[in-house]
Design a protein around this motif. Structure first.
Motif, short mmCIF file in Angstrom:
data_model
loop_
_atom_site.label_atom_id
_atom_site.label_comp_id
_atom_site.label_asym_id
_atom_site.label_seq_id
_atom_site.Cartn_x
_atom_site.Cartn_y
_atom_site.Cartn_z
N ALA A 1 151.59 5.00 31.24
CA ALA A 1 151.50 5.64 32.55
C ALA A 1 150.27 5.17 33.31
N ILE A 2 149.15 5.02 32.61
CA ILE A 2 147.93 4.52 33.25
C ILE A 2 148.16 3.11 33.78
N ALA A 3 148.74 2.26 32.92
CA ALA A 3 148.96 0.87 33.32
C ALA A 3 149.93 0.77 34.49
N ALA A 4 151.06 1.48 34.39
CA ALA A 4 152.04 1.44 35.48
C ALA A 4 151.46 2.04 36.75
N GLY A 5 150.73 3.15 36.60
CA GLY A 5 150.10 3.79 37.75
C GLY A 5 149.10 2.89 38.45
N ASN A 6 148.36 2.10 37.66
CA ASN A 6 147.41 1.15 38.25
C ASN A 6 148.09 0.23 39.25
N PHE A 7 149.27 -0.26 38.86
CA PHE A 7 149.94 -1.26 39.69
C PHE A 7 150.69 -0.67 40.86
N VAL A 8 150.86 0.64 40.87
CA VAL A 8 151.39 1.30 42.07
C VAL A 8 150.43 1.05 43.23
N PHE A 9 149.14 1.06 42.92
CA PHE A 9 148.10 0.84 43.93
C PHE A 9 147.93 -0.64 44.28
N LEU A 10 148.29 -1.53 43.37
CA LEU A 10 147.95 -2.94 43.53
C LEU A 10 149.06 -3.83 44.05
N ILE A 11 150.31 -3.39 43.93
CA ILE A 11 151.44 -4.29 44.22
C ILE A 11 151.49 -4.69 45.69
N ILE A 12 151.27 -3.77 46.61
CA ILE A 12 151.33 -4.11 48.04
C ILE A 12 150.18 -5.03 48.46
N PRO A 13 148.92 -4.73 48.06
CA PRO A 13 147.84 -5.69 48.37
C PRO A 13 148.11 -7.08 47.82
N ALA A 14 148.72 -7.16 46.63
CA ALA A 14 149.01 -8.47 46.03
C ALA A 14 150.01 -9.25 46.88
N ILE A 15 151.03 -8.57 47.37
CA ILE A 15 152.02 -9.23 48.23
C ILE A 15 151.36 -9.73 49.52
N LEU A 16 150.50 -8.91 50.11
CA LEU A 16 149.81 -9.31 51.34
C LEU A 16 148.91 -10.52 51.11
N ILE A 17 148.22 -10.56 49.97
CA ILE A 17 147.36 -11.70 49.66
C ILE A 17 148.18 -12.98 49.48
N LEU A 18 149.35 -12.85 48.83
CA LEU A 18 150.21 -14.02 48.68
C LEU A 18 150.64 -14.57 50.03
N ILE A 19 150.96 -13.67 50.96
CA ILE A 19 151.38 -14.09 52.30
C ILE A 19 150.22 -14.76 53.03
N LEU A 20 149.05 -14.14 52.99
CA LEU A 20 147.89 -14.65 53.72
C LEU A 20 147.33 -15.94 53.10
N SER A 21 147.58 -16.15 51.82
CA SER A 21 147.08 -17.35 51.15
C SER A 21 148.08 -18.51 51.21
N ASP A 22 149.14 -18.32 51.99
CA ASP A 22 150.16 -19.37 52.21
C ASP A 22 150.89 -19.77 50.93
N PHE A 23 151.04 -18.83 50.01
CA PHE A 23 151.76 -19.15 48.77
C PHE A 23 153.20 -19.57 49.05
N PHE A 24 153.83 -18.91 49.98
CA PHE A 24 155.24 -19.18 50.26
C PHE A 24 155.44 -20.49 51.02
N GLU A 25 154.34 -21.16 51.36
CA GLU A 25 154.42 -22.48 51.99
C GLU A 25 154.31 -23.60 50.96
N LEU A 26 154.01 -23.24 49.70
CA LEU A 26 153.85 -24.26 48.66
C LEU A 26 155.19 -24.93 48.34
N PRO A 27 155.17 -26.23 48.01
CA PRO A 27 156.40 -26.95 47.63
C PRO A 27 156.80 -26.65 46.18
N ILE A 28 157.19 -25.42 45.93
CA ILE A 28 157.46 -24.98 44.56
C ILE A 28 158.60 -25.76 43.92
N VAL A 29 159.67 -25.97 44.67
CA VAL A 29 160.84 -26.66 44.12
C VAL A 29 160.54 -28.14 43.88
#
Length: 303
Positions: free
Chosen positions: A180-208
Motif C-alpha cells: 500500500a505504501i509503494a502503490a500509494g507513493n506512485f499515485v502522487f508520482l505518475i502524473i508528474p512523470a507523464i508531464l516530464i516525459l512530454i516536456l523532455s521530448d521523449f515522444f519525439e525519439l525515434p524509438i522504432v
C-alpha cells in the motif's frame, strides 16, 4: 517464516537488486536523457504497482496519505532523477559506493529531527564515513579527470532523502502494508512523470528506428520492475519487520555488487578508491553497531 530469518533474506536480495541498479541506469542513459530515464522509471513502476496494489489503497487511512506523499517525494520522486543525472558524469560503481552513506545520514537526521540519542561511537562512525566519502570523491576526480565529480553531491543529496524516508516509514507508516505504501507513493508520482516525459521530448525519439533507444528503454523496464517496484515493496516490509538501522544496512553489500558490475563494464577502480570504500563501510559499521547495541540494551531493560 519468522521475521528474524525473513529480514536477512530481504537484506541480501535487496542488496543484489539495488547494487545492480546503478549499471542499469548507466546503460539506460545511452539512449535516453536523465529526465527521460527518471520519468520512465517512475511510470513503469507505477503501472506495475498500481495493477497489483490498487486494492490495498482502500485500507489507507486519511491521516497516512500525507506521509505517503512525503515518502513518495523523498524515497522515489527526487532520487531517481538525482542518480540519473549523477551517472551522466561519474562511474556507476562510485555512485553505488557513495549511496552507502545512507545509515550515516540516518543517524544525523535521527538526532536532529527524530529525537534519537547522541552516542559517541555513532559520531565516530559518521566522521570516518564522511572522511571516506570525501577521499573517494577526491581520488575519483584525480583518476578520472574527464568526469565531473561535483555530481557526486547529487548522490549524497539522494542518500539524505533516503535517510529521511526510512525514518518516516518506520515512525508514521508502520501500520500501513508495504504494498500500500509503494502503490500509494506512485499515485502522487505518475502524473508528474507523464508531464516530464512530454516536456523532455521523449515522444519525439525515434524509438522504432533506433535500436539504441530500444535497448535503453529495455534496461529501464528491468530497472523499474526490480530496482523500483519489487525492491520498494520489499524495503518497506523490511523496515516494518526490523528497524531503520538494520534496513539501511542494505548499503553494506550494495557497493560490492555495484563495483563488480562497474569492473565488468570497464570502469576504472584503483586501490586508493578501494581503501576509501573500506573507510565508508567501516564508518557505517561502527555507527550501526553502536545503535544496534543500544536498541538491544533498551529492550533488555524493558523486559
Amino acid at each position: 517464516m519468522p521475521n528474524k530469518s525473513l529480514k536477512w533474506i530481504y537484506l541480501v536480495v535487496l542488496s543484489i537488486i539495488w547494487g545492480s541498479s546503478f549499471i542499469l541506469i548507466k546503460k539506460g542513459l545511452i539512449g535516453l536523457s536523465a529526465l527521460q530515464l527518471g520519468a520512465l522509471r517512475i511510470l513503469f513502476s507505477a503501472l506495475l504497482l498500481l495493477v497489483f496494489g490498487w486494492r490495498s489503497l482502500k485500507g489507507i487511512q486519511k491521516i497516512a496519505w500525507k506521509w505517503i506523499g512525503i515518502s513518495a517525494v523523498l524515497g522515489t520522486g527526487v532520487p531517481v532523477f538525482l542518480f540519473a543525472f549523477a551517472e551522466t558524469e561519474i562511474d556507476s560503481a562510485v555512485v553505488g559506493i557513495l549511496n552507502s552513506s545512507v545509515p550515516l545520514l540516518a543517524f544525523i537526521f535521527g538526532i536532529m529531527l527524530f529525537g534519537a540519542k547522541f552516542m559517541k561511537q555513532q559520531f565516530l562512525g559518521v566522521i570516518i564515513g564522511l572522511i571516506g566519502s570525501a577521499a573517494l570523491i577526491y581520488i575519483g576526480a584525480q583518476v578520472n579527470e574527464d568526469q565531473n565529480y561535483w555530481y557526486a553531491s547529487l548522490v549524497i543529496f539522494a542518500a539524505s532523502l533516503y535517510a529521511l524516508n526510512v525514518n518516516i516509514i518506520k515512525r508514521y507508516l508502520q501500520e500501513v502494508s508495504a504494498i500500500a505504501i509503494a502503490a500509494g507513493n506512485f499515485v502522487f508520482l505518475i502524473i508528474p512523470a507523464i508531464l516530464i516525459l512530454i516536456l523532455s521530448d521523449f515522444f519525439e525519439l525515434p524509438i522504432v528506428e533506433n535500436e539504441g533507444v530500444q535497448k535503453s528503454i529495455g534496461f529501464v523496464v528491468l530497472l523499474s520492475i526490480f530496482g523500483t517496484a519489487i525492491a520498494k515493496v520489499m524495503f518497506n516490509k523490511l523496515v516494518q519487520i526490523s528497524n531503520p538501522v538494520f534496513a539501511s544496512s542494505v548499503t553494506y553489500l550494495m557497493p560490492i555488487i555495484s563495483v563488480m558490475w562497474g569492473l565488468v563494464d570497464g570502469e576504472n577502480f584503483t586501490i586508493l578508491q578501494f581503501i576509501a570504500t573500506l573507510l565508508i563501510l567501516t564508518g557505517v559499521y561502527i555507527g550501526n553497531t553502536s545503535k544496534a547495541k543500544a536498541i538491544k540494551k533498551n529492550k533488555s531493560f524493558e523486559n
